[in-house]
Scaffold this motif. Structure first.
Motif, mmCIF file in Angstrom:
data_model
loop_
_atom_site.group_PDB
_atom_site.id
_atom_site.type_symbol
_atom_site.label_atom_id
_atom_site.label_comp_id
_atom_site.label_asym_id
_atom_site.label_seq_id
_atom_site.Cartn_x
_atom_site.Cartn_y
_atom_site.Cartn_z
ATOM 1 N N VAL A 172 3.766 14.680 29.246
ATOM 2 C CA VAL A 172 3.465 14.796 30.754
ATOM 3 C C VAL A 172 2.446 15.660 31.178
ATOM 4 O O VAL A 172 1.981 16.595 30.476
ATOM 5 C CB VAL A 172 4.825 14.955 31.320
ATOM 6 N N ARG A 173 1.752 15.302 32.437
ATOM 7 C CA ARG A 173 1.010 16.454 33.003
ATOM 8 C C ARG A 173 1.626 17.330 33.869
ATOM 9 O O ARG A 173 2.408 16.819 35.026
ATOM 10 C CB ARG A 173 -0.299 15.525 33.717
ATOM 11 N N ILE A 174 1.395 18.401 33.818
ATOM 12 C CA ILE A 174 1.992 19.531 34.517
ATOM 13 C C ILE A 174 1.202 20.284 35.642
ATOM 14 O O ILE A 174 0.007 21.007 35.059
ATOM 15 C CB ILE A 174 2.906 20.671 33.784
ATOM 16 N N TYR A 175 1.264 20.333 36.719
ATOM 17 C CA TYR A 175 0.656 21.290 37.730
ATOM 18 C C TYR A 175 1.182 22.617 38.084
ATOM 19 O O TYR A 175 2.487 22.884 38.319
ATOM 20 C CB TYR A 175 0.527 20.604 39.170
ATOM 21 N N VAL A 176 0.474 23.558 37.733
ATOM 22 C CA VAL A 176 0.963 25.081 37.976
ATOM 23 C C VAL A 176 0.971 25.460 39.280
ATOM 24 O O VAL A 176 -0.169 25.445 40.097
ATOM 25 C CB VAL A 176 0.157 25.932 36.947
ATOM 26 N N GLU A 177 2.180 25.527 40.125
ATOM 27 C CA GLU A 177 2.229 25.983 41.596
ATOM 28 C C GLU A 177 2.067 27.436 41.816
ATOM 29 O O GLU A 177 2.683 28.188 41.032
ATOM 30 C CB GLU A 177 3.727 25.547 41.866
ATOM 31 N N ASP A 178 1.377 27.680 42.647
ATOM 32 C CA ASP A 178 1.034 29.299 42.980
ATOM 33 C C ASP A 178 1.046 29.382 44.460
ATOM 34 O O ASP A 178 0.506 30.575 44.893
ATOM 35 C CB ASP A 178 -0.602 29.814 42.438
ATOM 36 N N GLU A 179 1.301 28.337 44.907
ATOM 37 C CA GLU A 179 1.370 28.714 46.716
ATOM 38 C C GLU A 179 2.855 28.962 46.829
ATOM 39 O O GLU A 179 3.315 29.896 47.824
ATOM 40 C CB GLU A 179 0.952 27.721 47.537
ATOM 41 N N TYR A 180 3.767 27.750 46.646
ATOM 42 C CA TYR A 180 5.128 28.024 46.904
ATOM 43 C C TYR A 180 5.991 28.584 45.603
ATOM 44 O O TYR A 180 5.385 28.878 44.728
ATOM 45 C CB TYR A 180 5.687 26.515 47.216
ATOM 46 N N ILE A 181 7.131 29.178 46.247
ATOM 47 C CA ILE A 181 7.991 29.717 45.039
ATOM 48 C C ILE A 181 9.340 29.059 44.796
ATOM 49 O O ILE A 181 9.988 28.530 46.029
ATOM 50 C CB ILE A 181 8.152 31.395 45.238
ATOM 51 N N ARG A 182 9.951 29.270 43.847
ATOM 52 C CA ARG A 182 11.171 28.782 43.446
ATOM 53 C C ARG A 182 12.231 29.677 43.673
ATOM 54 O O ARG A 182 13.252 29.258 44.561
ATOM 55 C CB ARG A 182 11.079 28.123 42.066
ATOM 56 N N ALA A 183 12.060 30.931 43.137
ATOM 57 C CA ALA A 183 13.160 31.836 43.456
ATOM 58 C C ALA A 183 12.494 33.149 43.106
ATOM 59 O O ALA A 183 11.697 33.476 42.711
ATOM 60 C CB ALA A 183 14.159 31.548 41.924
ATOM 61 N N THR A 184 13.646 34.023 43.627
ATOM 62 C CA THR A 184 13.189 35.537 43.735
ATOM 63 C C THR A 184 14.372 36.358 43.108
ATOM 64 O O THR A 184 15.576 35.963 43.100
ATOM 65 C CB THR A 184 12.977 35.951 45.183
ATOM 66 N N PRO A 185 14.160 37.559 42.574
ATOM 67 C CA PRO A 185 15.184 38.355 42.266
ATOM 68 C C PRO A 185 16.510 38.583 43.247
ATOM 69 O O PRO A 185 15.992 38.884 44.275
ATOM 70 C CB PRO A 185 14.563 39.569 41.737
ATOM 71 N N GLY A 186 17.608 38.582 43.055
ATOM 72 C CA GLY A 186 18.609 38.724 43.606
ATOM 73 C C GLY A 186 19.035 37.301 44.430
ATOM 74 O O GLY A 186 20.098 37.242 45.387
ATOM 75 N N ALA A 198 15.923 21.280 47.081
ATOM 76 C CA ALA A 198 15.284 20.978 48.473
ATOM 77 C C ALA A 198 14.058 21.652 48.773
ATOM 78 O O ALA A 198 13.018 21.213 49.165
ATOM 79 C CB ALA A 198 16.253 21.030 49.373
ATOM 80 N N ALA A 199 14.163 23.113 48.315
ATOM 81 C CA ALA A 199 12.991 23.621 48.628
ATOM 82 C C ALA A 199 11.710 23.543 47.687
ATOM 83 O O ALA A 199 10.680 23.707 47.983
ATOM 84 C CB ALA A 199 13.194 25.375 48.619
ATOM 85 N N SER A 200 12.110 22.761 46.534
ATOM 86 C CA SER A 200 10.910 22.440 45.472
ATOM 87 C C SER A 200 10.372 21.217 45.861
ATOM 88 O O SER A 200 9.211 20.811 45.312
ATOM 89 C CB SER A 200 11.591 22.785 44.243
ATOM 90 N N ILE A 201 10.917 20.471 46.827
ATOM 91 C CA ILE A 201 10.418 19.181 46.916
ATOM 92 C C ILE A 201 8.770 18.965 47.445
ATOM 93 O O ILE A 201 8.405 18.274 47.076
ATOM 94 C CB ILE A 201 11.516 18.370 47.994
ATOM 95 N N ILE A 202 8.569 19.895 48.258
ATOM 96 C CA ILE A 202 7.299 19.780 48.859
ATOM 97 C C ILE A 202 6.338 20.129 47.803
ATOM 98 O O ILE A 202 5.324 19.443 47.729
ATOM 99 C CB ILE A 202 7.048 20.986 49.948
ATOM 100 N N ALA A 203 6.351 21.009 46.877
ATOM 101 C CA ALA A 203 5.297 21.051 45.900
ATOM 102 C C ALA A 203 5.444 20.134 44.774
ATOM 103 O O ALA A 203 4.254 19.637 44.413
ATOM 104 C CB ALA A 203 5.639 22.350 45.061
ATOM 105 N N GLN A 204 6.629 19.554 44.614
ATOM 106 C CA GLN A 204 6.795 18.391 43.708
ATOM 107 C C GLN A 204 5.858 17.184 44.262
ATOM 108 O O GLN A 204 4.981 16.689 43.480
ATOM 109 C CB GLN A 204 8.366 17.976 43.478
#
Length: 352
Positions: A172-186, A198-204
């Motif tokens: 598959v072809r994969i796009y590296v996302e550098d604008e939105y983030i998925r998770a942070t420490p804590g 839900a938060a990842s859908i816009i980037a997908q």
């Protein structure tokens, strides 16, 4: 626990192929309630159908919800196998703890799951298809206010499925996302809850419009370390060593991930759980040192990666063909899951 069975007035015709993924559901589902006085109670297997839910239910307003995903496999001699279901039970406990939800003990989780599968065993298709299992827990207390719910519902749905990706084992072809983030420490990166997805859908969605199958997420703090691919953990073979992100609280502790690392170490193959920067990864791709790459997860098992696109640059991996290590891992894991290879690890769990 006593589980009440409610028979359906009429059973559905069972499709033999063309399942897609997550579009068709079986005749029955499992349902069990929780409140602070009774604990888990009123377990039942009933016909698949709509729920009666108060519009003020806390899950609809504050997303107190967790879920799991696993599969049932039919062997050539007709047995029904699960793959490491106790790990799903333990991960659901951890997810519920993080979201202040009541735990479902491992033994109870397995008891409920096995009871539903015994009723629906005829829905388990033959290889290469399987029966996808979706256990989930959500808050049902009717109240508008941010606090842990006093009532919950635990449910299990079953769905016969084919390949998760339309391309199957094609890279598959994969796009590296550098604008939105998925998770942070804590945060909740290691928790299997709907809010993460839900938060990842816009980037997908943006990646899909550009012709990419999935998004490769970078860390939320510095946006330079590789973390996960969409719904999967991700692994890279660089100069003969398999590298994957460590379990530091921001990525999901995948069961397929754990199984692959176990197989690698069992066979004396080089594997490292360490932070990997996107710059190091892209440089390895440019110089030919990135030999293979793949995502891992219950839905797809293993999905080889043929391209990575980052900041306008595309690197191609293993001539956009599945690599030998990826193929071996896929064949070994699916061989154990479908009972074609002896299970020397005690990973399979038969439904009797």
């Amino acid at each position: 626990m006593q589980i009440h069975f409610i028979p359906a007035a009429q059973l559905k015709p069972k499709p033999e192929s063309d399942f897609g993924f997550g579009k068709i559901f079986t005749d029955y589902m499992f349902e069990m309630d929780y409140d602070e006085q009774l604990g888990w109670h009123d377990a039942q297997i009933r016909p698949y159908g709509p729920l009666k839910l108060d519009p003020a239910s806390l899950v609809l307003h504050y997303a107190q919800e967790t879920f799991e995903g696993l599969k049932a496999y039919r062997t050539e001699d007709g047995r029904i196998l699960l793959f490491r279901p106790e790990m799903n039970a333990r991960r659901l406990i951890q997810s519920n703890q993080r979201l202040c939800m009541p735990e479902i003990p491992e033994a109870l989780f397995l008891e409920c799951l096995e009871a539903l599968l015994r009723v629906e065993r005829d829905w388990v298709p033959i290889a290469p298809s399987s029966l996808y299992i979706r256990p989930f827990v959500f808050a049902t207390e009717a109240a508008v206010g941010v606090h842990p719910s006093s009532k919950y519902k635990f449910m299990i749905l079953l769905s016969p499925v084919g390949a998760y990706y339309a391309d199957g084992l094609n890279p598959v072809r994969i796009y590296v996302e550098d604008e939105y983030i998925r998770a942070t420490p804590g945060g909740t990166g290691a928790v299997k809850c709907g809010g993460n997805y839900a938060a990842s859908i816009i980037a997908q969605a943006q990646a899909a419009r550009c012709g990419f199958s999935q998004v490769l997420w970078l860390d939320g703090k510095e946006r330079k370390y590789v973390e996960e691919v969409g719904t999967m953990n991700v692994m890279f073979k660089i100069k003969g060593q398999l590298i994957t992100a460590p379990l530091d609280g921001t990525i999901l502790p995948g069961i397929t991930r754990d199984s692959i690392l176990h197989l690698m170490r069992e066979h004396g193959l080089s594997v490292k759980e360490r932070p990997l920067t996107i710059d190091e990864l892209m440089d390895a791709g440019r110089t030919g040192q990135l030999e293979e790459a793949f995502g891992t997860g219950t839905a797809a098992v293993i999905s080889p990666i043929g391209q990575l696109h980052y900041k306008g640059e595309t690197i191609r991996i293993h001539n956009e063909k599945i690599g030998p290590l990826t193929q071996w891992l896929y064949d070994t894991l699916t061989g154990i899951q479908w009972g074609r290879i002896p299970d020397s690890y005690g990973w399979t769990h038969e439904i009797v």
